[in-house]
Design a protein around this motif. Sequence first.
Motif, PDB file in Angstrom:
ATOM      1  N   VAL A  70      -1.345  10.265   6.449  1.00 55.85           N
ATOM      2  CA  VAL A  70      -0.282  10.606   5.496  1.00 55.85           C
ATOM      3  C   VAL A  70       0.862   9.582   5.498  1.00 55.85           C
ATOM      4  O   VAL A  70       1.383   9.216   4.434  1.00 55.85           O
ATOM      5  CB  VAL A  70       0.280  12.018   5.803  1.00 55.85           C
ATOM      6  CG1 VAL A  70       1.466  12.337   4.902  1.00 55.85           C
ATOM      7  CG2 VAL A  70      -0.808  13.070   5.653  1.00 55.85           C
ATOM      8  N   THR A  71       1.251   9.114   6.684  1.00 52.61           N
ATOM      9  CA  THR A  71       2.479   8.322   6.796  1.00 52.61           C
ATOM     10  C   THR A  71       2.397   6.905   6.241  1.00 52.61           C
ATOM     11  O   THR A  71       3.298   6.483   5.498  1.00 52.61           O
ATOM     12  CB  THR A  71       2.947   8.285   8.263  1.00 52.61           C
ATOM     13  OG1 THR A  71       3.023   9.618   8.767  1.00 52.61           O
ATOM     14  CG2 THR A  71       4.311   7.621   8.389  1.00 52.61           C
ATOM     15  N   PRO A  72       1.367   6.104   6.577  1.00 52.31           N
ATOM     16  CA  PRO A  72       1.374   4.708   6.117  1.00 52.31           C
ATOM     17  C   PRO A  72       1.498   4.516   4.603  1.00 52.31           C
ATOM     18  O   PRO A  72       2.317   3.685   4.171  1.00 52.31           O
ATOM     19  CB  PRO A  72       0.039   4.160   6.649  1.00 52.31           C
ATOM     20  CG  PRO A  72      -0.227   4.982   7.870  1.00 52.31           C
ATOM     21  CD  PRO A  72       0.256   6.357   7.516  1.00 52.31           C
ATOM     22  N   PRO A  73       0.752   5.249   3.766  1.00 47.94           N
ATOM     23  CA  PRO A  73       0.925   5.028   2.315  1.00 47.94           C
ATOM     24  C   PRO A  73       2.344   5.319   1.838  1.00 47.94           C
ATOM     25  O   PRO A  73       2.907   4.546   1.047  1.00 47.94           O
ATOM     26  CB  PRO A  73      -0.083   6.002   1.688  1.00 47.94           C
ATOM     27  CG  PRO A  73      -1.083   6.276   2.748  1.00 47.94           C
ATOM     28  CD  PRO A  73      -0.329   6.227   4.030  1.00 47.94           C
ATOM     29  N   ALA A  74       2.923   6.433   2.318  1.00 44.34           N
ATOM     30  CA  ALA A  74       4.283   6.789   1.904  1.00 44.34           C
ATOM     31  C   ALA A  74       5.297   5.768   2.409  1.00 44.34           C
ATOM     32  O   ALA A  74       6.223   5.374   1.687  1.00 44.34           O
ATOM     33  CB  ALA A  74       4.636   8.183   2.410  1.00 44.34           C
ATOM     34  N   LEU A  75       5.125   5.326   3.654  1.00 41.98           N
ATOM     35  CA  LEU A  75       6.052   4.359   4.241  1.00 41.98           C
ATOM     36  C   LEU A  75       5.985   3.022   3.506  1.00 41.98           C
ATOM     37  O   LEU A  75       7.027   2.429   3.162  1.00 41.98           O
ATOM     38  CB  LEU A  75       5.736   4.162   5.728  1.00 41.98           C
ATOM     39  CG  LEU A  75       6.608   3.169   6.489  1.00 41.98           C
ATOM     40  CD1 LEU A  75       8.056   3.641   6.516  1.00 41.98           C
ATOM     41  CD2 LEU A  75       6.083   2.968   7.914  1.00 41.98           C
ATOM     42  N   ILE A  76       4.771   2.533   3.250  1.00 43.01           N
ATOM     43  CA  ILE A  76       4.617   1.262   2.558  1.00 43.01           C
ATOM     44  C   ILE A  76       5.183   1.328   1.146  1.00 43.01           C
ATOM     45  O   ILE A  76       5.879   0.415   0.682  1.00 43.01           O
ATOM     46  CB  ILE A  76       3.130   0.845   2.534  1.00 43.01           C
ATOM     47  CG1 ILE A  76       2.671   0.509   3.959  1.00 43.01           C
ATOM     48  CG2 ILE A  76       2.895  -0.337   1.599  1.00 43.01           C
ATOM     49  CD1 ILE A  76       1.172   0.324   4.105  1.00 43.01           C
ATOM     50  N   ALA A  77       4.900   2.441   0.446  1.00 43.30           N
ATOM     51  CA  ALA A  77       5.406   2.581  -0.914  1.00 43.30           C
ATOM     52  C   ALA A  77       6.937   2.672  -0.950  1.00 43.30           C
ATOM     53  O   ALA A  77       7.578   2.061  -1.805  1.00 43.30           O
ATOM     54  CB  ALA A  77       4.802   3.850  -1.557  1.00 43.30           C
ATOM     55  N   ALA A  78       7.511   3.427  -0.006  1.00 44.79           N
ATOM     56  CA  ALA A  78       8.970   3.558   0.035  1.00 44.79           C
ATOM     57  C   ALA A  78       9.631   2.218   0.378  1.00 44.79           C
ATOM     58  O   ALA A  78      10.643   1.840  -0.232  1.00 44.79           O
ATOM     59  CB  ALA A  78       9.369   4.628   1.048  1.00 44.79           C
ATOM     60  N   LEU A  79       9.079   1.497   1.358  1.00 45.31           N
ATOM     61  CA  LEU A  79       9.640   0.185   1.716  1.00 45.31           C
ATOM     62  C   LEU A  79       9.498  -0.794   0.557  1.00 45.31           C
ATOM     63  O   LEU A  79      10.422  -1.569   0.274  1.00 45.31           O
ATOM     64  CB  LEU A  79       8.948  -0.359   2.968  1.00 45.31           C
ATOM     65  CG  LEU A  79       9.284   0.325   4.294  1.00 45.31           C
ATOM     66  CD1 LEU A  79       8.426  -0.207   5.417  1.00 45.31           C
ATOM     67  CD2 LEU A  79      10.758   0.172   4.638  1.00 45.31           C
ATOM     68  N   ALA A  80       8.354  -0.766  -0.110  1.00 45.07           N
ATOM     69  CA  ALA A  80       8.148  -1.676  -1.250  1.00 45.07           C
ATOM     70  C   ALA A  80       9.167  -1.387  -2.347  1.00 45.07           C
ATOM     71  O   ALA A  80       9.710  -2.327  -2.975  1.00 45.07           O
ATOM     72  CB  ALA A  80       6.723  -1.517  -1.792  1.00 45.07           C
ATOM     73  N   ALA A  81       9.457  -0.119  -2.577  1.00 40.08           N
ATOM     74  CA  ALA A  81      10.439   0.244  -3.608  1.00 40.08           C
ATOM     75  C   ALA A  81      11.850  -0.181  -3.205  1.00 40.08           C
ATOM     76  O   ALA A  81      12.668  -0.530  -4.062  1.00 40.08           O
ATOM     77  CB  ALA A  81      10.394   1.754  -3.856  1.00 40.08           C
ATOM     78  N   ALA A  82      12.134  -0.150  -1.901  1.00 40.68           N
ATOM     79  CA  ALA A  82      13.479  -0.506  -1.425  1.00 40.68           C
ATOM     80  C   ALA A  82      13.687  -2.015  -1.344  1.00 40.68           C
ATOM     81  O   ALA A  82      14.802  -2.516  -1.541  1.00 40.68           O
ATOM     82  CB  ALA A  82      13.732   0.117  -0.055  1.00 40.68           C
ATOM     83  N   ILE A  83      12.613  -2.757  -1.061  1.00 42.66           N
ATOM     84  CA  ILE A  83      12.731  -4.196  -0.831  1.00 42.66           C
ATOM     85  C   ILE A  83      12.475  -5.005  -2.110  1.00 42.66           C
ATOM     86  O   ILE A  83      12.681  -6.203  -2.141  1.00 42.66           O
ATOM     87  CB  ILE A  83      11.752  -4.628   0.303  1.00 42.66           C
ATOM     88  CG1 ILE A  83      12.092  -3.867   1.594  1.00 42.66           C
ATOM     89  CG2 ILE A  83      11.805  -6.112   0.585  1.00 42.66           C
ATOM     90  CD1 ILE A  83      11.056  -4.014   2.679  1.00 42.66           C
ATOM     91  N   ARG A  84      12.106  -4.328  -3.169  1.00 41.97           N
ATOM     92  CA  ARG A  84      11.738  -4.987  -4.436  1.00 41.97           C
ATOM     93  C   ARG A  84      12.782  -6.021  -4.891  1.00 41.97           C
ATOM     94  O   ARG A  84      13.952  -5.904  -4.632  1.00 41.97           O
ATOM     95  CB  ARG A  84      11.554  -3.929  -5.537  1.00 41.97           C
ATOM     96  CG  ARG A  84      12.844  -3.235  -5.939  1.00 41.97           C
ATOM     97  CD  ARG A  84      12.562  -2.073  -6.881  1.00 41.97           C
ATOM     98  NE  ARG A  84      13.793  -1.508  -7.416  1.00 41.97           N
ATOM     99  CZ  ARG A  84      14.614  -0.710  -6.761  1.00 41.97           C
ATOM    100  NH1 ARG A  84      14.313  -0.368  -5.539  1.00 41.97           N
ATOM    101  NH2 ARG A  84      15.725  -0.243  -7.323  1.00 41.97           N
TER     102      ARG A  84
END
Length: 416
Positions: free
Chosen positions: A402-416
């Motif tokens: 559960v955690t890696p997809p959500a973490l990667i997506a959230a970081l990608a959205a924040a670092i864009r």
Amino acid sequence: MPSEAIWAWSIVAAATSGVIIRPWSLPEAIWAVLGAGSLVLLGFLSWQDALTGIEKGVDVYLFLIGMMLIAELARLEGLFDYLAALAVEYARGSPQRLFLLVYLVGTLVTVLLSNDATAIVLTPAVYAATRAAGARPLPYLFVCAFIANAASFVLPISNPANLVVFGARMPALSEWLRLFALPSAASIVLTYVVLRLTQHRALKEDTIARSVPHQKLGRGGKLTAIGIVAIGVVLVTASALDKQLGLPTFICGALTSAIVLLINRQSPLPVLRGVSWSVLPLVGGLFVMVEALVKTGVIAQLSALLHQAVAQSVPTAAWSVGIATALADNIANNLPVGLVAGSVAANNDLPAPVVSAILIGVDLGPNLSVTGSLATILWLVALRREKIEVGAWPFLKLGLLVTPPALIAALAAAIR
């Protein structure tokens, strides 16, 4: 490296381990206070510096008291039981629909009342409602655990760790939403999708009743619901005005509780007894231990490393610190990690993506394991009261999905 620093760090590490492992089933607060007291008594930290560390947590203490008061009042007035039973009725016999509705209720409670409220008071209500509906409770209980962290950075009030990381540097609401609206949406959606897929078979084989017996929401419950909405408005306004959130939260929680209790002519003792007061010395002890890390140079060294990484590449530094923080949560719990991360961030004029990545790691990383956050630990305690045991390994297997997809997506959205 001075031997005194090594001894101080060893005490901090031992105390933090005690908070997580709870040897002899002693409360988490005892280990935090013992660690803080040992640092002072053995001369590794002056009592003046210890007081400075405690004073840094005043806003967090006030926030926690206000939120715990309103959450306990809501529990006693049956608001969460009512919401859980209402979700069963709206599910109309569909386990899949009930799963989604519990997720939505959990999101709402986390956003407006903090992730600890979801763990402490929504979890027992969901258990009672699902058992009454003839469902297998565990898939729906997992929802309470994972959404408590996944939705915990929608607003500054959604997680006490947010106050710990930012402290007096809390962004105004408009800036907060600019930084975290998209990452939060990514976290909530991805967590739901993957969690739903992992529970597909269990939900397919489940059957639930179309309704469960429950009492109507009384006057106190309705007033509490109105008070929660009012608190949300006040806190969002305070955040928009760039004000600290602790005092408004405390005043709103205390005032709402007093009004409901006076109108119902009820004693405040049940509410006061139900509040987890031990959380306050736990957080205070952690603040003192982090102050010791500041005085012994740990924070300065970490700040220097982060500064070097930022100088080379901001996106790379943001990804690295976000993932490292998320993993560290599950080794040392996100409260002490958040305190350290907040101290490091305070020592540098860091770019917004790096600070955002730190907060996302602190808030979302704990979904990996049962030791990651106070909310998850409280969730386990709520389950044990109902004689349900969820081991560290089964939770970790689910968390790894559960955690890696959500973490990667959230970081990608924040670092864009």
